[in-house]
Scaffold this motif. Structure first.
Motif, short mmCIF file in Angstrom:
data_model
loop_
_atom_site.label_atom_id
_atom_site.label_comp_id
_atom_site.label_asym_id
_atom_site.label_seq_id
_atom_site.Cartn_x
_atom_site.Cartn_y
_atom_site.Cartn_z
N LEU A 5 -21.51 47.53 -84.80
CA LEU A 5 -21.24 47.83 -83.39
C LEU A 5 -20.51 49.16 -83.27
O LEU A 5 -20.72 49.92 -82.32
N GLU A 6 -19.68 49.45 -84.27
CA GLU A 6 -18.94 50.73 -84.21
C GLU A 6 -19.90 51.92 -84.28
O GLU A 6 -19.69 52.94 -83.63
N VAL A 7 -20.95 51.78 -85.10
CA VAL A 7 -21.98 52.83 -85.14
C VAL A 7 -22.58 52.98 -83.74
O VAL A 7 -22.75 54.08 -83.22
N PRO A 31 -15.94 41.25 -85.42
CA PRO A 31 -15.34 40.06 -86.04
C PRO A 31 -14.45 40.37 -87.25
O PRO A 31 -14.14 39.47 -88.03
N GLU A 32 -14.01 41.63 -87.38
CA GLU A 32 -13.22 42.00 -88.55
C GLU A 32 -12.01 41.10 -88.75
O GLU A 32 -11.59 40.83 -89.88
N VAL A 33 -11.41 40.62 -87.64
CA VAL A 33 -10.21 39.78 -87.75
C VAL A 33 -10.49 38.54 -88.60
O VAL A 33 -9.60 38.05 -89.31
N THR A 86 -24.64 26.59 -101.56
CA THR A 86 -26.05 26.17 -101.66
C THR A 86 -26.76 26.87 -102.81
O THR A 86 -27.95 26.70 -102.98
N LYS A 87 -26.02 27.68 -103.55
CA LYS A 87 -26.69 28.45 -104.59
C LYS A 87 -26.69 27.69 -105.91
O LYS A 87 -25.68 27.61 -106.59
N SER A 88 -27.82 27.08 -106.21
CA SER A 88 -27.98 26.51 -107.54
C SER A 88 -29.47 26.56 -107.84
O SER A 88 -30.29 26.34 -106.94
C1 3H9 Z 1 -16.51 45.70 -90.99
O1 3H9 Z 1 -17.55 45.96 -90.45
C2 3H9 Z 1 -15.38 46.68 -91.19
C3 3H9 Z 1 -15.54 47.94 -90.35
O2 3H9 Z 1 -14.96 47.74 -89.07
C4 3H9 Z 1 -14.76 49.10 -90.90
C5 3H9 Z 1 -15.27 49.72 -92.12
C6 3H9 Z 1 -14.49 51.01 -92.47
N1 3H9 Z 1 -21.83 42.61 -96.01
O3 3H9 Z 1 -24.53 34.67 -93.12
P1 3H9 Z 1 -25.86 34.66 -93.77
C7 3H9 Z 1 -24.92 38.57 -96.65
S1 3H9 Z 1 -16.23 44.16 -91.64
C8 3H9 Z 1 -22.42 42.15 -97.12
O4 3H9 Z 1 -26.16 33.58 -94.73
P2 3H9 Z 1 -27.10 34.32 -91.17
C9 3H9 Z 1 -24.46 37.15 -96.89
O5 3H9 Z 1 -23.46 37.11 -97.87
C10 3H9 Z 1 -17.77 43.31 -91.46
N2 3H9 Z 1 -23.20 41.05 -97.15
O6 3H9 Z 1 -27.06 34.76 -92.70
C11 3H9 Z 1 -25.74 36.49 -97.31
O7 3H9 Z 1 -25.97 36.86 -98.66
P3 3H9 Z 1 -26.62 35.82 -99.68
C12 3H9 Z 1 -17.94 42.79 -90.09
C13 3H9 Z 1 -23.37 40.40 -95.98
O8 3H9 Z 1 -28.45 34.73 -90.71
C14 3H9 Z 1 -26.79 37.19 -96.45
O9 3H9 Z 1 -26.20 38.44 -96.06
N3 3H9 Z 1 -19.15 42.01 -90.03
C15 3H9 Z 1 -22.78 40.82 -94.80
O10 3H9 Z 1 -26.64 32.93 -91.04
C16 3H9 Z 1 -27.19 36.42 -95.21
O11 3H9 Z 1 -26.01 36.07 -94.49
C17 3H9 Z 1 -19.14 40.68 -90.18
O12 3H9 Z 1 -18.11 40.08 -90.34
C18 3H9 Z 1 -21.98 41.98 -94.83
N4 3H9 Z 1 -21.40 42.48 -93.71
O13 3H9 Z 1 -25.99 35.22 -90.44
C19 3H9 Z 1 -20.46 39.97 -90.07
N5 3H9 Z 1 -23.13 39.96 -93.81
O14 3H9 Z 1 -28.00 35.57 -99.14
C20 3H9 Z 1 -20.65 39.04 -91.25
C21 3H9 Z 1 -23.91 39.04 -94.37
O15 3H9 Z 1 -26.58 36.54 -100.98
N6 3H9 Z 1 -21.94 38.42 -91.28
N7 3H9 Z 1 -24.08 39.30 -95.70
O16 3H9 Z 1 -25.74 34.60 -99.62
C22 3H9 Z 1 -22.33 37.42 -90.44
O17 3H9 Z 1 -21.62 37.06 -89.52
C23 3H9 Z 1 -23.64 36.76 -90.70
O18 3H9 Z 1 -24.00 37.03 -92.03
C24 3H9 Z 1 -24.81 37.23 -89.79
C25 3H9 Z 1 -26.13 36.60 -90.31
C26 3H9 Z 1 -24.54 36.75 -88.34
C27 3H9 Z 1 -24.96 38.73 -89.80
#
Ligand code: 3H9
Length: 706
Positions: free
Chosen positions: A109-111, A129-131, A287-289
């Protein structure tokens, strides 16, 4: 349309005079170093290209961008850092448009906020959702969001971590337009052409005016700071989010960005960030096995439930919510009516609170059927038994299910403690039987222990995991033992608490210490909420097999003998006058404890909060190590998930195993060995803990191996 560049993680392609930059980095387009580099390069190249009049940013696949790459946190940062990429986007001399679809979260979203215009598709989820990861938006989000939506709305978004729908984002001023198009490319190109047609140029969020009334904005920040201090109980990042928004109001934009960066780095370094990121991945790893990934679940369309008590009704609601038709069986019409009424009551409450519409309630209730004959379950694909916690009763139910269930139906018991193998033995097909241990309230609590018996077939297990996925629960595989993962460990640290109570700490001091650690409530508040009779029944059941060498604290029994079962009887460890939910300390309970100490010949001693916390946690970690060692849990992070999602363990501490690693296993072992001097029968160091501590390893090393 010409190809312009293809750099992998983000590629650029020209559609006449619009350069479309597509972030293509599965699974969720997280902003890894390669994405950042490609994105920055594409923006820079577009500046110099006379054929490009506008730049459109979009994501490939289901999402725009899900945020920074969470796996990079804690590793050395690699340039270009995201704040710089965002600044380069905002500085573009040509208009930059972001088309938002799927997840546009955190850095994603920041982008978009750094872009000059935003259009969102239906179904887009926008949030900061960083919090939830112990962070704050660190790529300009704390400075740009308030300039677009005002201080209060931005604070609410960042402090809650909630997602906004496209419509809500439009109303809040975060996006400029909605598109009905389902294809982001078509939507983005159409919107960009409209902008170009009216001669729209760059429009930078840094110059947006929602913070014009500084005094009003500062008042909102001050009020929020007070509220955060009161409600976030020791969390590190919320107060820093508030500080960053204050900077957005008080400081010029570039200085505000520097303040944000400094606060972001503080959060990044905090142990809370490490704990919360651990929790994020731990939940996804359950769920990873290989066995699970290679096995297809059985058909899962119709659910049967035996028992309409609190658990049965809660499970029915969970299944109805997920769209399943549900048949509930009770022993007679009156019991069945009570079960139906429990289900209906949950929905009536939700309608009353405006959470669902009356039509939605009716639609869900229309999927519910009640019956008093087991034969009504003959078309169910999965039947969950949730009757009285007694082996003989459950075996009788399973004998009936064996008779009526169709071939291949999965038969599940919701027992919290009992031996699944003995329950399965009441059927002719133990391969079809497993435990599905829901937590109360079953329609709300996320945890589901999937208990695998000696004969449970792999596709029965896979069906349990599939059910969890459909119900949006977090499944954790557990082996058979008394109490499985969670309740088995709970019994041990609760025992440690009881021993401290008899030795001198009041239940109120113990609860306060456990709350100070970060739990929402202490073990005695919890016992009062759950009902003291439940634990009492378990203690009586275990009495014949209790190790006589183990100390047995009788104080809880003394309360139960008086009928003091907690909230539902108006008193337990606490007093609940006139149905109060907040308990008051009870001098009579303290007198009973004193009498028990005298009877047991104990001279009371004082405990500090830290003493209480260390013993409580040491007992928990030691038993968790035993559970792991015996293969009841598959990996340390699964135990963390059980405690985070089922028992209120403070999420920012990552769970008991992550916490143990963070304080050091040698310290935990030294504590246990110290306590063993007083009571060697209870404080027996787990062989696994000894092995890891003495070889300088930690629990995390076993996660990697799992
Ligand atoms: C941030 O942005 C900081 C910035 O403000 C500043 C920077 C300077 N990175 O949840 P799922 C992986 S903080 C890496 O099962 P869904 C996840 O581990 C970030 N990997 O799917 C999984 O991997 P695997 C703020 C990520 O469809 C796979 O993707 N953003 C990330 O149920 C599928 O994920 C968030 O907090 C990530 N950012 O839900 C959002 N996100 O298959 C965090 C996901 O190997 N993410 N993965 O297990 C989510 O809320 C959910 O993943 C999302 C999809 C809604 C996107």
């Amino acid at each position: 349309m010409t190809d312009r560049a293809s750099t992998g993680a983000a590629s650029a392609r020209r559609y006449e005079d619009i350069l479309v930059v597509t972030i293509d980095h599965p699974p969720v387009n997280a902003l890894s170093a390669s994405v950042r580099a490609d994105l920055a390069a594409a923006i820079d190249a577009a500046q110099a290209d006379p054929q490009v009049r506008a730049i459109l940013l979009m994501g490939a696949g289901r999402n725009f961008i899900a945020g920074a790459d969470i796996r990079e946190f804690g590793k050395p940062p690699q340039p270009p850092i995201l704040p710089d990429v965002c600044n380069r986007i905002e500085a573009s001399a040509k208009p930059v448009i972001a088309v938002l679809h799927g997840a546009a979260l955190g850095g994603g979203l920041e982008v978009a906020l750094a872009a000059h215009y935003r259009v969102a598709l239906a179904g887009a989820k926008l949030g900061l959702p960083e919090v939830t990861l112990g962070l704050l938006p660190g790529a300009g989000g704390t400075q740009r969001a308030p300039r677009l939506m005002g201080a209060q709305a931005a604070l609410d978004l960042m402090l809650s971590g909630k997602h906004l729908s496209a419509g809500a984002a439009l109303a809040a001023g975060l996006v400029d337009a909605l598109s009905n198009d389902t294809d982001p490319l078509d939507a983005g190109l159409a919107y960009t052409r409209q902008l170009l047609a009216v001669g729209a140029g760059p429009r930078r969020t840094r110059d947006a005016g929602a913070l014009a009334d500084k005094a009003a904005a500062l008042a909102q920040v001050d009020a929020t700071a007070v509220q955060v201090e009161r409600t976030t109980r020791g969390l590190y990042s919320p107060a820093r989010i508030v500080e960053a928004v204050r900077a957005a109001i008080e400081q010029p934009f570039d200085e505000g960005l520097r303040t944000e960066r400094a606060l972001f780095l503080q959060c990044l370094d905090s142990p809370q960030r490490a704990g919360l990121v651990h929790a994020f991945f731990a939940e996804r790893d359950t769920t990873k096995s290989p066995a699970l990934q290679q096995t297809r679940p059985r058909r899962l369309e119709r659910i049967g439930i035996v028992g309409g008590g609190t658990m049965g009704a809660g499970i029915a609601v969970a299944a109805l919510d997920a769209g399943f038709p549900v048949t509930m069986v009770e022993q007679d019409d009156a019991a069945l009516e009570r079960g139906r009424a429990r289900v209906a009551q949950v929905y009536d409450l939700l309608v009353g609170k405006g959470r669902i519409s009356a039509e939605e309630r009716d639609a869900r209730m229309a999927r519910y059927t009640g019956a008093t004959r087991y034969e009504a379950l003959d078309d169910a694909d999965l039947i969950i038994e949730a009757v009285f916690e007694d082996l003989a009763v459950k075996q009788a139910v399973f004998a009936q299910l064996d008779r009526v269930a169709k071939p291949g139906a999965v038969l599940a018991t919701n027992t919290s403690y009992l031996d699944i193998n003995l329950i399965a033995a009441a059927t002719r097909g133990p391969a079809d039987v497993l435990g599905l241990h829901f937590f109360s309230p079953a329609n709300i609590m996320k945890l589901l222990e999937v208990v695998v018996g000696e004969h449970t077939a792999p596709d029965t297990v896979a069906t349990g995991f599939e059910l969890a996925r459909r119900l949006r629960k977090i499944p954790v595989r557990a082996g058979v033992c008394d109490g499985f993962i969670g309740n088995r460990i709970l019994a041990v640290h609760r025992q440690a608490a009881d021993m401290m109570m008899e030795d001198g700490a009041s239940p109120y001091e113990i609860d306060a210490a456990v709350r100070a650690f970060g739990y929402p409530m202490g073990p005695y508040q919890m016992a009062d909420l759950a009902g003291g009779d439940i634990g009492w029944a378990t203690r009586k059941r275990r009495a014949p097999t209790r190790d006589p060498a183990l100390r047995y604290v009788q104080i809880p029994d003394r309360l139960c003998e008086r009928g003091w079962f907690g909230q539902k009887t108006g008193r337990g460890f606490y007093l609940y006058p006139d149905g109060a939910r907040q308990g008051a300390q009870d001098p009579e309970v303290l007198a009973i404890i004193d009498a028990e100490r005298a009877r047991a010949g104990v001279t009371p001693r004082a405990y500090t909060q830290e003493d209480i916390q260390r013993r409580y946690l040491a007992a928990m970690i030691n038993e968790a190590a035993n559970v792991l060692h015996q293969g009841i849990a598959q990996r340390p992070s699964d135990i963390d998930v059980v405690f985070l999602s089922g028992y209120g363990f403070p999420r920012h501490r990552g769970g008991p195993m992550h916490y143990a690693d963070s304080v050091g296993l040698d310290r935990v072992l030294a504590d246990i060995r110290g306590y063993a001097q007083e009571d060697p029968a209870f404080w027996k160091p787990s062989p696994l803990l000894v092995q890891l501590a003495e070889s300088g390893r930690n629990f995390a090393s076993l996660n990697q191996a799992a």
